[in-house]
Scaffold this motif. Sequence first.
Motif, short mmCIF file in Angstrom:
data_model
loop_
_atom_site.label_atom_id
_atom_site.label_comp_id
_atom_site.label_asym_id
_atom_site.label_seq_id
_atom_site.Cartn_x
_atom_site.Cartn_y
_atom_site.Cartn_z
N PHE A 169 0.78 -1.24 0.00
CA PHE A 169 0.00 0.00 0.00
C PHE A 169 0.81 1.29 0.00
O PHE A 169 0.27 2.34 -0.30
N THR A 170 2.09 1.25 0.34
CA THR A 170 2.82 2.51 0.41
C THR A 170 3.98 2.63 -0.56
O THR A 170 4.40 3.74 -0.85
N MET A 171 4.50 1.52 -1.08
CA MET A 171 5.72 1.60 -1.88
C MET A 171 5.49 2.08 -3.31
O MET A 171 6.38 2.69 -3.90
N ASP A 172 4.34 1.80 -3.88
CA ASP A 172 4.14 2.08 -5.30
C ASP A 172 3.47 3.41 -5.59
O ASP A 172 3.28 3.76 -6.76
N GLN A 173 3.13 4.16 -4.59
CA GLN A 173 2.39 5.39 -4.82
C GLN A 173 3.24 6.48 -5.45
O GLN A 173 2.72 7.33 -6.17
N LEU A 174 4.53 6.48 -5.21
CA LEU A 174 5.39 7.54 -5.72
C LEU A 174 6.14 7.16 -6.99
O LEU A 174 7.07 7.85 -7.38
N LEU A 175 5.73 6.08 -7.64
CA LEU A 175 6.39 5.67 -8.88
C LEU A 175 6.09 6.66 -9.99
O LEU A 175 4.97 7.15 -10.13
N SER B 139 8.51 -2.98 -5.82
CA SER B 139 7.89 -3.61 -4.66
C SER B 139 7.54 -5.08 -4.89
O SER B 139 6.96 -5.71 -4.00
N THR B 140 7.89 -5.63 -6.04
CA THR B 140 7.51 -7.02 -6.33
C THR B 140 8.19 -8.00 -5.38
O THR B 140 7.54 -8.87 -4.82
N PHE B 141 9.49 -7.86 -5.20
CA PHE B 141 10.19 -8.77 -4.30
C PHE B 141 9.72 -8.61 -2.85
O PHE B 141 9.50 -9.62 -2.17
N PRO B 142 9.57 -7.38 -2.33
CA PRO B 142 9.02 -7.27 -0.97
C PRO B 142 7.63 -7.88 -0.82
O PRO B 142 7.31 -8.45 0.23
N LYS B 143 6.81 -7.81 -1.85
CA LYS B 143 5.47 -8.42 -1.77
C LYS B 143 5.58 -9.94 -1.66
O LYS B 143 4.93 -10.56 -0.82
N VAL B 144 6.40 -10.53 -2.51
CA VAL B 144 6.57 -11.98 -2.49
C VAL B 144 7.19 -12.42 -1.16
O VAL B 144 6.75 -13.39 -0.55
N LEU B 145 8.19 -11.68 -0.72
CA LEU B 145 8.86 -12.02 0.53
C LEU B 145 7.92 -11.93 1.72
O LEU B 145 7.91 -12.81 2.59
N SER B 146 7.07 -10.91 1.75
CA SER B 146 6.14 -10.77 2.88
C SER B 146 5.09 -11.88 2.87
O SER B 146 4.74 -12.41 3.93
N ILE B 147 4.61 -12.27 1.70
CA ILE B 147 3.62 -13.35 1.64
C ILE B 147 4.25 -14.67 2.08
O ILE B 147 3.63 -15.44 2.83
N MET B 148 5.48 -14.94 1.66
CA MET B 148 6.15 -16.17 2.07
C MET B 148 6.42 -16.18 3.58
O MET B 148 6.26 -17.21 4.24
N ALA B 149 6.81 -15.03 4.14
CA ALA B 149 7.07 -14.96 5.58
C ALA B 149 5.78 -15.13 6.37
O ALA B 149 5.77 -15.81 7.41
N ILE B 150 4.69 -14.55 5.91
CA ILE B 150 3.40 -14.71 6.59
C ILE B 150 2.97 -16.17 6.54
O ILE B 150 2.52 -16.73 7.55
N ALA B 151 3.12 -16.81 5.39
CA ALA B 151 2.71 -18.21 5.28
C ALA B 151 3.56 -19.12 6.18
O ALA B 151 3.02 -19.97 6.90
N ALA B 152 4.86 -18.92 6.18
CA ALA B 152 5.74 -19.76 6.99
C ALA B 152 5.48 -19.55 8.48
O ALA B 152 5.42 -20.52 9.25
N SER B 153 5.31 -18.31 8.90
CA SER B 153 5.07 -18.08 10.33
C SER B 153 3.69 -18.56 10.75
O SER B 153 3.51 -19.04 11.88
N LEU B 154 2.69 -18.47 9.87
CA LEU B 154 1.37 -19.02 10.20
C LEU B 154 1.41 -20.53 10.35
O LEU B 154 0.73 -21.10 11.22
N ILE B 155 2.20 -21.20 9.53
CA ILE B 155 2.33 -22.65 9.65
C ILE B 155 2.90 -23.02 11.01
O ILE B 155 2.44 -23.96 11.66
#
Length: 160
Positions: free
Chosen positions: A24-30, A42-58
């Motif tokens: 929500f905040t990284m792409d507004q100033l492109l 912001s593509t890599f941070p998005k993928v990294l955050s989704i993977m971290a959320i999935a792993a920690s939820l598991i």
Amino acid sequence: MALDRWIAFVILCVSVVYAYAAFFTMDQLLPPFMQRNPIWPSTFPKVLSIMAIAASLIIVLGLEKAPDSDKEPDIDYRRLGDYELIPALTLLGLMVAYALLLRPAGFLLATSGFLIIGAVVLGERKLHILIPVACVATGFVWYLVEEVLGIFLRPLPFFF
């Protein structure tokens, strides 16, 4: 709740904040010409955050453990003194020192020093192998970043 689940919960909280920033905040100033690209900064941070959320939820939900395991947890927070805390805390301090020394000492000196001292802290005693391998690996990484990627890294201390 076991110590590993508490750590996973902290990582989950940090990952949710990171995901919010990435989505929500990284792409507004492109600039407009970059908004048509298929891959944004912001593509890599998005993928990294989704993977971290999935792993920690598991881990938080306990899905990684077998259902019939009734043994005690791998890490007992009541017996932290029985674990090797001195090398772990030394490595954390070494990481902070590396981050602080990267610019003034230069990439080659800071990285090779970090690799050599870190390996000695972890128990490596064959210095005649360790020092050349660390120096060659550091030089190789510096060459790749500097020449192949075109990102400037100060190789030596600022006074050279």
